[in-house]
Design a protein around this motif. Structure first.
Motif, PDB file in Angstrom:
ATOM      1  N   ASN A 189       0.858  -1.175   0.000  1.00  0.00           N
ATOM      2  CA  ASN A 189       0.000   0.000   0.000  1.00  0.00           C
ATOM      3  C   ASN A 189       0.900   1.231   0.000  1.00  0.00           C
ATOM      4  N   VAL A 190       0.436   2.307  -0.625  1.00  0.00           N
ATOM      5  CA  VAL A 190       1.214   3.550  -0.666  1.00  0.00           C
ATOM      6  C   VAL A 190       0.423   4.613   0.099  1.00  0.00           C
ATOM      7  N   PRO A 209      -4.326   1.670  -2.011  1.00  0.00           N
ATOM      8  CA  PRO A 209      -4.180   0.262  -1.634  1.00  0.00           C
ATOM      9  C   PRO A 209      -3.816  -0.604  -2.829  1.00  0.00           C
ATOM     10  N   SER A 210      -3.173  -1.710  -2.541  1.00  0.00           N
ATOM     11  CA  SER A 210      -2.884  -2.736  -3.537  1.00  0.00           C
ATOM     12  C   SER A 210      -3.981  -3.791  -3.528  1.00  0.00           C
ATOM     13  N   SER A 221      -9.048   7.419  -0.507  1.00  0.00           N
ATOM     14  CA  SER A 221      -8.447   6.190  -1.046  1.00  0.00           C
ATOM     15  C   SER A 221      -8.834   5.955  -2.498  1.00  0.00           C
ATOM     16  N   ALA A 222      -7.907   5.329  -3.229  1.00  0.00           N
ATOM     17  CA  ALA A 222      -8.131   4.883  -4.607  1.00  0.00           C
ATOM     18  C   ALA A 222      -7.092   3.813  -4.890  1.00  0.00           C
ATOM     19  N   HIS A 223      -7.528   2.619  -5.249  1.00  0.00           N
ATOM     20  CA  HIS A 223      -6.577   1.515  -5.418  1.00  0.00           C
ATOM     21  C   HIS A 223      -5.717   1.716  -6.650  1.00  0.00           C
ATOM     22  N   TYR A 238      -6.014  -5.410   4.503  1.00  0.00           N
ATOM     23  CA  TYR A 238      -4.823  -5.561   5.343  1.00  0.00           C
ATOM     24  C   TYR A 238      -4.593  -4.292   6.159  1.00  0.00           C
ATOM     25  N   TYR A 239      -4.815  -3.116   5.527  1.00  0.00           N
ATOM     26  CA  TYR A 239      -4.610  -1.879   6.279  1.00  0.00           C
ATOM     27  C   TYR A 239      -5.522  -1.809   7.501  1.00  0.00           C
TER      28      TYR A 239
END
Length: 550
Positions: free
Chosen positions: A300-301, A372-373, A318-320, A384-385
């Motif tokens: 994740n970044v 997120p990944s 958020s935006a994957h 996961y986050y």
């Protein structure tokens, strides 16, 4: 004389504040740039990024690009001195079997992979075998105590392969008290159905596909099954899951039920009744296939703009970043670039970050930007986050997420997916009115989109989460035009190599959505109250428990 001077200074201060507010508003309008959005999307959706698949060279290029954008904007690393949160995953690649063998007393039927069924397994074994497992029909495969519903009641499925309907019994109903009517509940999601079948001890679960209640055509099921699957690493190597999970086509299911003397359309109606009882289909299923297993980690970044006096409270955007990578060729192209899914939303998020950073004063609360990944593999990165949060969940005020922002220009509507869930939509309505726009509840709530993007990861742990964007009512050409364009895009581009940037794109609507949702976040960041889930939301109790722990 003293009161006159005080009055004079008060007028000057009021005039200055009005001008500052006006200047700030103007600055926010000009800092959000469609030109920059185009540059982000062109880069991230170029062939050099290989479809942004986790574990690939495309991941390395993607996360470095995002972290450099964060750094350029002026966001701080959120994970110590790094922008990267490691997400340990396992990749499972399937060597597709040719057939699924079904046996009855007087018939052997070989279902053909891709045409009739798709199958996969989370179990981390090289060879997956199912040998003469009895087929059982369990309606919708749901156990929902709050609706007094149990499709597995008095039905032994241990070691058997269960067939279930897609969606939930409320699909097509106008009765909002019956599984929320036509709006899909979490019980209608395929993820839930696989989990429940495993809890019941089943060896396998096959979901009967239908385009309308699923929300996507068979081609999407096939494309998703054809690429390697990513899962969080599990201590038991997923031995607690069914041996096989998968889908069968409607036509194939019709044939299976006909062999048992039943008409599938009638069984669908019966399965939607509370007194439905499951039964054996008098067939046994056998299949064998190979898995290739690889352990690795994705990332994740995460960047943060620290707040001022309420810096220990957080608003998340958020935006994957991921897409499907390289897959089966379609029209000679095998790179699934993901320009709309989810390049447009990343561009939306980057420009909101610039808008916050450009403000002359810091927001009171901190603003976190999460890319997120592995969203395409089941919301894994965001999941996961929230299971391993960097910032306390009971101090996380809200999540504002976006996905699949279509590039057709400005919209009159702001479509809220999951309408009625939280007070966040009241903030959206207020901001939308200032743009001359109106709120539109998702017209296709049966598709379950509220459970299909990263905001749901936050919702399931109790954090109020919003998924809102202009989508249905084109500012110039109206609803019919956008309905046709969305239908065309889903049929021709969604999860296909054709999801690429085109020069005709118009990003004005996405920029307007960025302005709107920046304003929502700015208001949330500069107040002290916490937005709440509304009565009837399945996430309200979770939030109340979380906040009581403060």
């Amino acid at each position: 004389m003293k009161y006159t001077i005080l009055y004079f200074f008060a007028i000057i201060l009021l005039f200055s504040a009005c001008n500052l507010s006006k200047d700030n508003k103007q600055e926010r309008k000009t800092v959000i740039s469609t030109q920059r959005m185009v540059s982000y999307i062109k880069e991230l959706a170029s062939d050099e990024y290989q479809g942004r698949k986790p574990f690939s060279e495309g991941e390395t290029k993607t996360i470095n690009y995002i972290s450099n954008i964060y750094k350029e904007i002026g966001l701080k690393p959120a994970v110590g001195n790094s922008y990267f949160q490691e997400v340990p995953l396992v990749e499972v690649s399937l060597k597709a079997p040719k057939y699924l063998k079904l046996e009855s007393l007087n018939k052997i039927q070989n279902l053909k992979y891709a045409r009739d069924f798709v199958v996969f397994s989370r179990r981390l074994k090289d060879t997956i075998k199912l040998n003469k497992s009895e087929l059982v029909f369990a309606g919708y495969g749901i156990v929902a105590p709050e609706y007094n519903w149990n499709d597995y009641k008095n039905l032994d499925v241990k070691g058997k392969t269960v067939i279930v309907m897609v969606n939930d019994p409320g699909f097509g109903s106008t009765d909002k008290s019956f599984f929320k009517g036509n709006e899909m509940t979490y019980y209608g999601r395929w993820t839930y159905k696989y989990e429940e079948a495993a809890r019941q001890g089943a060896a396998g679960l096959l979901i009967i596909h239908q385009t309308k209640p699923a929300g996507y055509p068979w081609s999407v099921v096939l494309n998703s099954a054809s690429v390697p699957k990513l899962y969080q690493q599990a201590a038991d190597n997923y031995r607690s899951r069914c041996k096989i999970e998968g889908w069968i086509s409607w036509e194939t299911a019709q044939s299976i039920f006909a062999d048992s003397g039943k008409k599938l359309i009638n069984e669908l109606q019966e399965a939607s009744k509370a007194n439905f009882k499951g039964y054996s289909l008098h067939k046994k299923a056998s299949i064998s296939f190979q898995n290739t297993i690889r352990f690795d980690k994705t990332h994740n970044v995460i960047g943060v703009l620290p707040g001022s006096d309420l810096a220990n409270e957080y608003i998340f955007y958020s935006a994957h970043w991921d897409h499907l990578g390289i897959g089966p060729k379609i029209n000679g192209d095998s790179i699934y670039n993901g320009a709309v899914d989810n390049g447009t939303s990343l561009a939306w998020m980057f420009e909101i970050a610039r808008a916050f950073k450009s403000m002359p004063t810091k927001p009171s609360r901190s603003i976190v930007f999460l890319a997120p990944s592995a969203e395409e593999s089941g919301l894994i990165g965001s999941g996961y986050y929230v299971d391993n949060p960097i910032f306390p969940l009971n101090k996380t005020i809200a999540n504002i997420n976006n996905d699949l922002m279509l590039p057709y220009g400005k919209m009159k509507d702001v479509m809220i997916t999951g309408y009625g869930q939280s007070e966040l939509e009241d903030y959206v309505e207020k901001a939308a009115k200032k743009q001359g726009r109106y709120i539109l509840p998702d017209p296709n709530p049966q598709s379950g989109m509220y459970f299909r993007s990263d905001h749901f990861s936050f919702a399931r742990v109790g954090v109020p989460a919003l998924f809102a964007r202009g989508n249905n009512d084109h500012a110039e050409k109206g609803k019919e035009y956008m309905s046709k364009k969305e239908e065309e895009w889903l049929a021709n581009n969604y999860h296909k190599p054709a999801d690429q940037y085109e020069e005709w794109w118009n990003l004005d609507g996405i920029a307007e959505d960025a302005e709107l949702l920046f304003n929502v976040g700015w208001e949330l960041a500069n107040q002290k109250n916490y937005p709440k889930w509304k009565d009837g939301s399945e996430f309200k109790t979770k939030r109340e428990i979380s906040l009581s722990a403060q």
